[in-house]
Scaffold this motif. Structure first.
Motif, PDB file in Angstrom:
ATOM      1  N   GLN A   1      -1.673  -7.655   1.660  1.00 17.94           N
ATOM      2  CA  GLN A   1      -2.478  -6.833   2.574  1.00 17.94           C
ATOM      3  C   GLN A   1      -3.956  -7.214   2.531  1.00 17.94           C
ATOM      4  O   GLN A   1      -4.632  -7.208   3.561  1.00 17.94           O
ATOM      5  CB  GLN A   1      -2.281  -5.365   2.242  1.00 17.94           C
TER       6      GLN A   1
ATOM      7  N   ASN B   1       1.501 -16.045   9.653  1.00 16.57           N
ATOM      8  CA  ASN B   1       2.138 -14.789  10.025  1.00 16.57           C
ATOM      9  C   ASN B   1       1.831 -14.559  11.495  1.00 16.57           C
ATOM     10  O   ASN B   1       0.668 -14.558  11.898  1.00 16.57           O
ATOM     11  CB  ASN B   1       1.535 -13.665   9.148  1.00 16.57           C
TER      12      ASN B   1
ATOM     13  N   ASN C   1       5.373 -20.583   6.536  1.00 12.17           N
ATOM     14  CA  ASN C   1       3.999 -20.957   6.214  1.00 12.17           C
ATOM     15  C   ASN C   1       4.038 -22.215   5.341  1.00 12.17           C
ATOM     16  O   ASN C   1       4.479 -22.164   4.201  1.00 12.17           O
ATOM     17  CB  ASN C   1       3.340 -19.782   5.479  1.00 12.17           C
TER      18      ASN C   1
HETATM   19  O1  UT7 Z   1      -1.336 -18.789   4.020  1.00 12.35           O
HETATM   20  C1  UT7 Z   1      -2.119 -17.860   3.353  1.00 12.35           C
HETATM   21  C2  UT7 Z   1      -2.309 -16.691   4.167  1.00 12.35           C
HETATM   22  N1  UT7 Z   1      -1.328 -15.676   3.853  1.00 12.35           N
HETATM   23  C3  UT7 Z   1      -1.082 -14.754   4.745  1.00 12.35           C
HETATM   24  O2  UT7 Z   1      -1.590 -14.807   5.835  1.00 12.35           O
HETATM   25  C4  UT7 Z   1      -0.220 -13.574   4.362  1.00 12.35           C
HETATM   26  C5  UT7 Z   1      -0.924 -12.307   4.728  1.00 12.35           C
HETATM   27  N2  UT7 Z   1      -0.147 -11.122   4.506  1.00 12.35           N
HETATM   28  C6  UT7 Z   1       0.979 -10.833   5.202  1.00 12.35           C
HETATM   29  O3  UT7 Z   1       1.400 -11.626   6.017  1.00 12.35           O
HETATM   30  C7  UT7 Z   1       1.658  -9.511   4.973  1.00 12.35           C
HETATM   31  O4  UT7 Z   1       0.842  -8.687   4.185  1.00 12.35           O
HETATM   32  C8  UT7 Z   1       3.070  -9.655   4.335  1.00 12.35           C
HETATM   33  C9  UT7 Z   1       4.016 -10.308   5.307  1.00 12.35           C
HETATM   34  C10 UT7 Z   1       2.964 -10.469   3.059  1.00 12.35           C
HETATM   35  C11 UT7 Z   1       3.622  -8.253   3.994  1.00 12.35           C
HETATM   36  O5  UT7 Z   1       3.672  -7.471   5.143  1.00 12.35           O
HETATM   37  P1  UT7 Z   1       3.125  -5.964   5.111  1.00 12.35           P
HETATM   38  O6  UT7 Z   1       3.372  -5.397   6.435  1.00 12.35           O
HETATM   39  O7  UT7 Z   1       1.719  -6.016   4.595  1.00 12.35           O
HETATM   40  O8  UT7 Z   1       4.102  -5.299   4.083  1.00 12.35           O
HETATM   41  P2  UT7 Z   1       3.743  -4.519   2.737  1.00 12.35           P
HETATM   42  O9  UT7 Z   1       3.262  -5.459   1.706  1.00 12.35           O
HETATM   43  O10 UT7 Z   1       2.924  -3.333   3.068  1.00 12.35           O
HETATM   44  O11 UT7 Z   1       5.179  -4.013   2.303  1.00 12.35           O
HETATM   45  C12 UT7 Z   1       5.888  -3.020   3.071  1.00 12.35           C
HETATM   46  C13 UT7 Z   1       7.202  -2.730   2.391  1.00 12.35           C
HETATM   47  C14 UT7 Z   1       7.081  -2.437   0.904  1.00 12.35           C
HETATM   48  O12 UT7 Z   1       8.001  -1.425   0.570  1.00 12.35           O
HETATM   49  P3  UT7 Z   1       7.511   0.094   0.381  1.00 12.35           P
HETATM   50  O13 UT7 Z   1       6.492   0.046  -0.701  1.00 12.35           O
HETATM   51  O14 UT7 Z   1       6.935   0.480   1.723  1.00 12.35           O
HETATM   52  O15 UT7 Z   1       8.778   0.786   0.027  1.00 12.35           O
HETATM   53  C15 UT7 Z   1       7.519  -3.731   0.272  1.00 12.35           C
HETATM   54  O16 UT7 Z   1       8.056  -3.537  -1.017  1.00 12.35           O
HETATM   55  O17 UT7 Z   1       8.068  -3.874   2.504  1.00 12.35           O
HETATM   56  C16 UT7 Z   1       8.579  -4.196   1.202  1.00 12.35           C
HETATM   57  N3  UT7 Z   1       8.821  -5.629   1.169  1.00 12.35           N
HETATM   58  C17 UT7 Z   1       9.975  -6.196   1.565  1.00 12.35           C
HETATM   59  N4  UT7 Z   1      11.111  -5.678   2.053  1.00 12.35           N
HETATM   60  C18 UT7 Z   1      12.097  -6.528   2.376  1.00 12.35           C
HETATM   61  C19 UT7 Z   1       7.971  -6.618   0.779  1.00 12.35           C
HETATM   62  N5  UT7 Z   1       8.558  -7.805   0.915  1.00 12.35           N
HETATM   63  C20 UT7 Z   1       9.798  -7.583   1.401  1.00 12.35           C
HETATM   64  C21 UT7 Z   1      10.859  -8.418   1.756  1.00 12.35           C
HETATM   65  N6  UT7 Z   1      11.987  -7.849   2.243  1.00 12.35           N
HETATM   66  N7  UT7 Z   1      10.815  -9.763   1.653  1.00 12.35           N
END
Ligand code: UT7
Length: 328
Positions: free
Chosen positions: A222, A259, A285
């Motif tokens: 995030q 993303n 990525n």
């Molecule tokens: O190249 C370098 C640049 N990197 C990037 O640009 C990445 C930037 N960040 C992102 O793209 C996003 O933050 C992510 C794709 C990494 C994550 O997406 P998000 O919408 O920020 O999700 P989150 O971290 O808020 O997680 C939401 C929920 C969590 O569960 P709870 O706590 O709401 O119950 C995570 O545990 O999704 C859960 N979660 C998953 N669920 C299923 C996290 N990873 C996964 C997964 N499968 N692989």
């Protein structure tokens, strides 16, 4: 006698993806055997990724870089010995040293003793490398520069961490930049803020014959997301301003393919959603390789035409970010 300006022009592009393609469902099935839960639906909704490629166990970053480079050289109609400089943007080099660029030089059979070095700016690496090559060319130092982005991120992924292991893939992309009197690179802008080094990192090093610390990728998703959206918009405008152009002048926008949500958000601010090249769905990525991979796809399928204006922009660990605006 007045000397005409020297520009750096893209005269060849090439890319390479390892043979093993893994869909979200295949990855989810594999992770399920370790008790890690994820789904195609979650990955597509949060990232836009549907599949990625993973290198074979014996395949290295330099192997993939060489394949991409050969294709770019072929398009440029250049032999290996006509290269004056090789730059490889990578965060997953074959070794601590020698540089991957030196290995690429040898594997390509370049025997002219040209300079070769790596650029380490993680996912912004290709933008950093293009801007660096442009400066060498415009100064008159070099005529033909091979700029490569190549990564084997699968080697630094923790497949017990579902928040990161579903995001990345392996591959390589390359361009040949050549000195020309015709307009090529119009402007570039590079930045870094090392105070954010801990939000995206592989915090390990080699010490006393062993890895100390963690050799797996760590990301505060995030925090990276918020910062990425902010800096990408800013740096795109900076590059446009330097070139004296409006956003409407962009024909093709090639953001770092991290993303789809981040990419679309930036493109919207430039009113360029329709002009965006998207490969994140098929490649995941691939860090420094993502931009040259996407560029090559859009050149080879005929979307990007000579004379058109292209903006590339990247953001990644360091924290680093940058943009390069060029005319094909
Ligand atoms: O190249 C370098 C640049 N990197 C990037 O640009 C990445 C930037 N960040 C992102 O793209 C996003 O933050 C992510 C794709 C990494 C994550 O997406 P998000 O919408 O920020 O999700 P989150 O971290 O808020 O997680 C939401 C929920 C969590 O569960 P709870 O706590 O709401 O119950 C995570 O545990 O999704 C859960 N979660 C998953 N669920 C299923 C996290 N990873 C996964 C997964 N499968 N692989």
């Amino acid at each position: 006698m007045t000397q005409s300006a020297i520009y750096s022009r893209v005269v060849g592009t090439g890319s390479y993806l390892p043979a093993r393609r893994v869909t979200n469902q295949q990855l989810a099935d594999e992770l399920a055997t370790r008790g890690i839960e994820t789904s195609d639906e979650w990955i597509v909704e949060r990232t836009g990724i549907k599949a990625r490629h993973f290198a074979a166990p014996d395949q290295t970053t330099s192997d993939m870089a060489v394949e991409a480079a050969k294709r770019a050289l072929e398009m440029a109609n250049l032999s290996a010995d006509q290269i004056d400089l090789i730059m490889v943007a990578t965060s997953t080099p074959d070794f601590v040293f020698p540089s991957t660029a030196c290995l690429v030089q040898s594997k390509l059979g370049v025997t002219n003793g040209c300079a070769a070095f790596d650029i380490q700016a993680v996912c912004s690496g290709f933008a950093y490398a293009m801007a660096t090559a442009d400066n060498f060319i415009r100064s008159g130092a070099y005529r033909n520069v091979l700029v490569i982005g190549a990564e084997t991120f699968s080697r630094i992924l923790d497949f017990n961490d579902r928040t990161t292991c579903v995001l990345f893939g392996d591959g390589a992309g390359a361009v040949v930049l050549q000195a020309s009197s015709e307009t090529g690179i119009l402007s570039s802008a590079l930045h870094a803020d090392g105070s954010y080094s801990n939000i995206l990192c592989v915090p390990g090093n080699v010490n006393a014959g062993a890895v100390q610390g963690e050799a797996f990728l760590y990301m505060d998703g995030q925090a990276v997301f918020k910062l990425a959206v902010k800096v990408l918009e800013k740096v795109a405008h900076e590059a446009l301003e330097k070139a004296g152009l409006e956003a409407s002048a962009i024909d093709w926008l090639i953001p770092h393919q991290a993303n789809l949500r981040i990419m679309t958000s930036t493109a919207r601010k430039l009113d360029a959603v329709e002009k965006m090249v998207v490969t994140v769905d098929q490649h995941g990525n691939t860090s420094a390789a993502s931009i040259p991979l996407a560029l090559d796809v859009a050149v080879r399928d005929g979307r990007i035409q000579k004379g058109q204006t292209v903006m590339i922009e990247g953001v990644g660990g360091g924290f680093t970010w940058g943009a390069v605006l060029f005319r094909m």
